[in-house]
Design an enzyme around this catalytic site. Structure first.
Site, PDB file in Angstrom:
ATOM      1  N   MET A   1       0.786  -1.147  -0.130  1.00  0.00           N
ATOM      2  CA  MET A   1       0.225  -0.044  -0.179  1.00  0.00           C
ATOM      3  C   MET A   1       0.849   1.033  -0.136  1.00  0.00           C
ATOM      4  O   MET A   1       1.927   1.184  -0.282  1.00  0.00           O
ATOM      5  CB  MET A   1      -0.881   0.105   1.199  1.00  0.00           C
ATOM      6  CG  MET A   1      -2.056  -1.032   1.059  1.00  0.00           C
ATOM      7  SD  MET A   1      -3.238  -0.913   2.348  1.00  0.00           S
ATOM      8  CE  MET A   1      -3.887  -2.418   2.208  1.00  0.00           C
ATOM      9  N   CYS A   2       0.281   2.103  -0.032  1.00  0.00           N
ATOM     10  CA  CYS A   2       1.103   3.608  -0.010  1.00  0.00           C
ATOM     11  C   CYS A   2       1.475   4.035   1.396  1.00  0.00           C
ATOM     12  O   CYS A   2       1.302   3.340   2.594  1.00  0.00           O
ATOM     13  CB  CYS A   2      -0.056   4.660  -0.536  1.00  0.00           C
ATOM     14  SG  CYS A   2      -0.849   4.356  -1.973  1.00  0.00           S
ATOM     15  N   GLN A   3       2.203   5.212   1.255  1.00  0.00           N
ATOM     16  CA  GLN A   3       2.798   5.988   2.546  1.00  0.00           C
ATOM     17  C   GLN A   3       2.415   7.343   2.668  1.00  0.00           C
ATOM     18  O   GLN A   3       2.290   7.771   1.615  1.00  0.00           O
ATOM     19  CB  GLN A   3       4.131   5.568   2.813  1.00  0.00           C
ATOM     20  CG  GLN A   3       4.379   4.071   3.077  1.00  0.00           C
ATOM     21  CD  GLN A   3       5.656   3.973   4.062  1.00  0.00           C
ATOM     22  OE1 GLN A   3       6.202   4.987   4.565  1.00  0.00           O
ATOM     23  NE2 GLN A   3       5.996   2.943   4.345  1.00  0.00           N
TER      24      GLN A   3
ATOM     25  N   ILE B   1       3.485   9.034  -0.890  1.00  0.00           N
ATOM     26  CA  ILE B   1       3.898   7.822  -1.975  1.00  0.00           C
ATOM     27  C   ILE B   1       2.890   6.783  -2.144  1.00  0.00           C
ATOM     28  O   ILE B   1       2.679   6.234  -1.489  1.00  0.00           O
ATOM     29  CB  ILE B   1       5.290   7.546  -1.799  1.00  0.00           C
ATOM     30  CG1 ILE B   1       5.587   6.977  -0.116  1.00  0.00           C
ATOM     31  CG2 ILE B   1       6.267   8.695  -1.846  1.00  0.00           C
ATOM     32  CD1 ILE B   1       6.756   6.553   0.276  1.00  0.00           C
TER      33      ILE B   1
ATOM     34  N   ASN C   1      -3.782   6.178   2.538  1.00  0.00           N
ATOM     35  CA  ASN C   1      -3.510   4.881   2.559  1.00  0.00           C
ATOM     36  C   ASN C   1      -4.277   3.731   2.926  1.00  0.00           C
ATOM     37  O   ASN C   1      -4.949   3.650   4.118  1.00  0.00           O
ATOM     38  CB  ASN C   1      -2.078   5.154   3.540  1.00  0.00           C
ATOM     39  CG  ASN C   1      -1.565   3.537   3.706  1.00  0.00           C
ATOM     40  OD1 ASN C   1      -1.432   2.514   2.985  1.00  0.00           O
ATOM     41  ND2 ASN C   1      -1.065   3.394   4.900  1.00  0.00           N
TER      42      ASN C   1
END
Length: 273
Positions: free
Chosen positions: A1-3, A78, A108
């Site tokens: 996943m994203c941050q 990100i 996220n």
């Protein structure tokens, strides 16, 4: 996943040190290479930089290494794509206007089984094809229907808490939300924060061998809250945010907090037209 990475301060501050470590996670120390974005509030204005390239390689991100933008509220993201293609329109943070203010949102997680037409309301509609932007549009639609003008934050906060708990039933829902005056964070699985204030010390990045002595670049009155999916430094005490907890940061400190006694049962969501 994203941050996620966020900053909330009592005086305009640059995020260069934290962002330097954060962007390493987009392909060097992490695999979040499907685009990035960062937004800075400056007065009533908002600068948003987006790129479909990984932040560790993007010339846009490199620009920010040399451009010390000072802001009271910053949101950075990100991306590791779960829903939606790797395109510019799917990069976070997303920006919209509500009550004459710019709002930023980054997420996220991964939301499943959202109803048909979700995020395509009367006033706010998703441009890209991510669950994240749909969720943001759904919140703004709800707030606009509930309040005809900007409410006191104490009145708005429970509405956001209700919405966050509702959407968290559909999957992982860590997010950051700001209108430039405060920053709201919600933890579904993983999120931590720290507050830097006097006496300031030296901080060392986890993702790169870089440190800074904050006592040389601050005043005793400064206060800065930094929030991230995972701690960015290895010599500071980060506080984990509890799953389900919603926090509102203002002037570099936690002003409001909400933690449900128990998570609500999944419900069927209706489209708001």
């Amino acid at each position: 996943m994203c941050q996620l990475l966020g900053m909330n301060c009592n005086v305009p501050t640059d995020i260069q040190f934290s962002f330097r470590g954060f962007r390493q996670r987009s392909g060097i120390t992490g695999e979040h290479g499907d685009g990035f974005g960062i937004g800075f509030f400056e007065g009533r204005g908002c600068r948003v930089f987006l790129d479909r390239q990984a932040a560790c390689q993007s010339p846009v991100a490199q620009l920010l290494d040399h451009y010390a933008i000072k802001s009271l509220n910053v949101i950075a993201h990100i991306r590791k794509a779960t829903q939606g293609e790797v395109k510019l329109e799917n990069c976070h943070p997303f920006q919209r206007e509500l009550w004459g203010e710019y709002w930023l949102f980054a997420h996220n997680g991964d939301l499943k089984n959202l109803p048909a037409g979700f995020g395509q309301g009367h006033y706010y509609r998703a441009v890209g094809d991510t669950d994240s932007e749909q969720a943001f549009c759904h919140l703004l639609e709800r707030l606009r229907q509930r309040f005809t003008q900007a409410p006191d934050v104490a009145a708005m906060f429970p509405v956001v808490a209700e919405w966050a708990a509702e959407l968290a039933q559909h999957g992982t829902f860590n997010f950051m939300l700001s209108n430039g005056r405060w920053l709201i964070t919600h933890c579904s699985s993983k999120l931590s924060y720290l507050i830097r204030q006097a006496p300031f010390h030296t901080a060392h990045l986890l993702d790169e061998d870089v440190e800074i002595d904050f006592s040389t670049v601050t005043t005793p009155a400064d206060r800065v809250a930094v929030i991230a999916t995972e701690p960015l430094t290895d010599n500071e005490a980060w506080t984990p945010i509890l799953p389900g907890q919603l926090l509102l940061f203002e002037a570099g400190e936690v002003r409001l907090s909400h933690l449900p006694e128990k998570m609500p049962a999944p419900t069927t969501m209706q489209r708001e037209d």
